[in-house]
Design a protein around this motif. Structure first.
Motif, short mmCIF file in Angstrom:
data_model
loop_
_atom_site.label_atom_id
_atom_site.label_comp_id
_atom_site.label_asym_id
_atom_site.label_seq_id
_atom_site.Cartn_x
_atom_site.Cartn_y
_atom_site.Cartn_z
N GLN A 108 3.35 -5.73 12.16
CA GLN A 108 3.57 -4.71 11.34
C GLN A 108 3.04 -5.22 9.54
O GLN A 108 2.37 -4.65 9.00
CB GLN A 108 4.58 -3.93 11.22
CG GLN A 108 4.83 -3.17 12.54
CD GLN A 108 6.46 -2.71 12.52
OE1 GLN A 108 6.69 -1.33 11.99
NE2 GLN A 108 7.09 -3.28 13.36
N ILE A 109 3.82 -6.40 9.46
CA ILE A 109 3.52 -6.99 8.17
C ILE A 109 2.17 -7.44 8.05
O ILE A 109 1.33 -7.16 6.95
CB ILE A 109 4.49 -8.19 7.99
CG1 ILE A 109 6.04 -7.78 7.91
CG2 ILE A 109 4.31 -9.03 6.88
CD1 ILE A 109 7.02 -8.70 8.08
N PHE A 156 3.71 1.50 2.49
CA PHE A 156 3.07 1.35 3.76
C PHE A 156 3.88 1.96 4.88
O PHE A 156 5.15 1.61 5.03
CB PHE A 156 2.60 -0.05 3.96
CG PHE A 156 1.63 -0.62 3.00
CD1 PHE A 156 0.32 -0.56 3.25
CD2 PHE A 156 2.17 -1.04 1.65
CE1 PHE A 156 -0.72 -1.00 2.16
CE2 PHE A 156 1.30 -1.46 0.97
CZ PHE A 156 -0.21 -1.64 1.15
N LYS A 157 3.33 2.65 5.90
CA LYS A 157 4.05 3.22 6.94
C LYS A 157 3.44 2.40 8.35
O LYS A 157 2.10 2.41 8.29
CB LYS A 157 3.91 4.53 7.21
CG LYS A 157 4.36 5.28 5.85
CD LYS A 157 6.01 5.26 5.64
CE LYS A 157 6.49 6.09 4.73
NZ LYS A 157 5.93 6.03 3.56
N THR A 158 4.13 1.92 9.11
CA THR A 158 3.55 1.05 10.23
C THR A 158 4.02 1.62 11.66
O THR A 158 5.37 2.20 11.85
CB THR A 158 3.70 -0.37 10.21
OG1 THR A 158 5.21 -0.47 10.21
CG2 THR A 158 3.13 -0.95 8.98
N THR A 159 3.25 1.61 12.63
CA THR A 159 3.87 2.09 13.88
C THR A 159 3.28 0.93 15.00
O THR A 159 2.01 0.61 14.85
CB THR A 159 3.41 3.37 14.49
OG1 THR A 159 3.56 4.21 13.43
CG2 THR A 159 4.05 3.85 15.77
N ILE A 207 7.32 -1.54 3.03
CA ILE A 207 6.82 -1.08 4.43
C ILE A 207 7.86 -0.58 5.21
O ILE A 207 9.10 -1.08 5.41
CB ILE A 207 6.32 -2.63 5.13
CG1 ILE A 207 5.33 -3.47 4.31
CG2 ILE A 207 6.09 -2.17 6.52
CD1 ILE A 207 5.24 -4.84 5.04
N ASN A 208 7.70 0.88 5.44
CA ASN A 208 8.86 1.59 6.13
C ASN A 208 10.07 1.57 5.15
O ASN A 208 11.25 1.27 5.94
CB ASN A 208 8.98 0.91 7.39
CG ASN A 208 7.77 1.14 8.53
OD1 ASN A 208 6.72 1.82 8.19
ND2 ASN A 208 7.52 0.28 9.36
N GLY A 209 9.96 1.68 3.99
CA GLY A 209 11.18 1.55 3.15
C GLY A 209 11.73 0.26 3.02
O GLY A 209 12.73 0.12 2.24
N ARG A 261 -0.50 -0.07 14.24
CA ARG A 261 -1.04 0.99 13.18
C ARG A 261 -0.29 0.78 11.85
O ARG A 261 0.81 0.60 11.68
CB ARG A 261 -1.16 2.30 13.67
CG ARG A 261 -1.91 3.43 12.60
CD ARG A 261 -1.47 4.81 13.05
NE ARG A 261 -1.95 5.80 12.14
CZ ARG A 261 -2.97 6.44 11.92
NH1 ARG A 261 -3.83 6.08 13.02
NH2 ARG A 261 -3.22 7.44 11.11
N ALA A 262 -1.13 0.67 10.90
CA ALA A 262 -0.60 0.54 9.38
C ALA A 262 -1.39 1.75 8.50
O ALA A 262 -2.52 1.74 8.69
CB ALA A 262 -0.75 -0.81 8.81
#
Length: 439
Positions: A366-367, A105-108, A72-74, A236-237
């Motif tokens: 986010q998780i 996965f990328k999250t904001t 998740i986000n690196g 958002r994911a």
């Protein structure tokens, strides 16, 4: 016939158990044995559990599993999940592994605003009421300062207080619609305390507002309560990769991408499908919410309300193909906390948060969103390829065998058998009976 009981809450735990098993079970001694089997041998720990809720008689256990390999986000996570349903943890882990080498996965975080409302009835002049609200807002904030000062020191507190006229929906109905930032706390107690103070001050100040006549001064406060619908506490994911990277084993990448899009479009168009589609998302989300000591009922209610925000219940996830890139994402409201409540009391909750590397509330949002997206990807992927039952029933196999009373040797033999055969309930029963008969 069982009679009502007076003073049940005042009984000792032993007395409560004696009463319930004597009046509501067929075999009181067996029932008592089951209840006591789930007590914790550590007396201090058991006392802690007993005090979480009222009228406790035992503990109710759920399995706590781990879904590893979530990038998740690196950052790599192993996600704790508390749930009773077969295949949820396995499916989440499988989705995590699938996306691990495809960018993860990328999250904001799109917002962290929480909401609370003072609901009241006012039958007077609406313009006078607006004037009153404008004049009293500073007083409302100052009168609640003893509640908000610590939250404000950390950067949170009351964001906005506004009047909402709801008389078109219900005669004489208005709201003080209030927004809050509660940082790493879920914030229910903080918000409700602020709202109740607002209501008290609001009612008192109305009595002295010069523009009100005697009738208008008697504003009727109905209730003061937070809302679990938090459309501006949003995360958002997403995952994405070139279509050709979707190829996996015997899966044709283009056909798979096309079917995934179609499946999502169906869930967006058809509420009957959307409910089951979103239930699968909540399998992943609720499991993490439970493991981290958060309120899964609040999260569920808010998520389903958000799914219907445009007037029709629809999918919480979306998918697209743009310039040869497959994208799959979710936007979902999540009000969670990593301080307060069970997070500082329940030993397994504290351990789960430690496993998650002690996230802030925003990181936990986010998780959790990722867990929901992963679960949905795994479910829809199965639906448009092998079908949902093949994987689900094989995971459910041990539950069926345990119900049938299979021993360890029989479990091993039948588990091996159903690696190559369809594991329907009737097929498992038949295979078990044949094994016992030596066929």
């Amino acid at each position: 016939m069982t009679k009502p009981i007076q003073g049940f809450s005042k009984l000792t735990k032993e007395e409560k158990i004696d009463w319930i098993v004597s009046n509501y079970t067929h075999d009181a001694e067996s029932a008592k044995i089951i209840l006591k089997r789930y007590w914790n041998d550590d007396e201090a720990l058991q006392n802690l559990h007993d005090e979480f809720i009222e009228n406790t008689i035992t503990n109710y256990y759920l399995p706590l599993g781990i879904a590893p390999n979530f990038l998740i986000n690196g950052k790599l996570y192993a996600i704790p999940m508390a749930i009773e349903e077969s295949s949820v943890v396995a499916a989440a882990g499988k989705a995590a592994k699938f996306w691990l080498d495809r960018g993860g996965f990328k999250t904001t975080i799109l917002g962290t605003e929480k909401i609370g409302q003072v609901h009241f009835m006012f039958s007077g002049d609406a313009d006078k009421l607006k004037s009153f609200i404008n004049s009293v807002e500073t007083k409302l904030r100052s009168e609640a300062s003893d509640i908000t000062k610590n939250m404000e020191k950390r950067g949170g507190g009351i964001s906005k207080i506004e009047l909402r006229d709801k008389t078109a929906d219900l005669d004489n109905y208005y709201q003080l619609h209030c927004t809050f930032e509660t940082l790493d706390a879920m914030g229910a107690n903080f918000i409700n305390s602020c709202l109740e103070r607002f209501a008290k001050t609001f009612k008192q100040e109305a009595l002295h507002f010069s523009e009100f006549d005697e009738t208008e001064k008697n504003i009727e406060i109905v209730m003061s309560i937070l809302s679990n619908y938090v459309p501006n506490c949003l995360v958002r994911a997403e995952v994405s990769c070139p279509i050709d990277e979707l190829a996996d084993n015997d899966t044709d990448a283009n056909e798979f991408a096309k079917k995934m899009i179609q499946a999502i479009e169906i869930a967006k168009a058809e509420p009957h499908r959307a409910v089951t589609h979103n239930k699968g998302i909540m399998n992943g989300i609720d499991a993490v919410i439970l493991a981290t000591g958060n309120d899964f009922r609040a999260v569920e209610a808010g998520a389903h309300a958000y799914a219907a925000k445009d007037g029709k219940y629809t999918s919480l996830t979306d998918a697209s193909i743009e310039n040869g890139i497959f994208k799959f994402w979710i936007e979902i409201p999540l009000a969670v906390g990593t301080v307060g409540g069970l997070t500082s009391l329940h030993p397994l909750v504290k351990l789960a948060l430690e496993i998650l590397q002690k996230p802030s509330a925003q990181e936990l949002m986010q998780i959790v969103a990722v867990a929901g997206l992963a679960q949905n990807f795994a479910a829809v992927r199965s639906l448009v390829t092998t079908g949902i039952q093949e994987g689900h029933m094989k995971m459910h196999l041990l539950n069926i065998l345990n119900q049938l009373g299979a021993n360890e040797t029989e479990k091993a033999t039948l588990t091996e058998h159903f690696k190559k055969n369809s594991a329907t309930h009737s097929a498992v029963v038949e295979a078990f009976e044949n094994l016992r008969k030596g066929i």
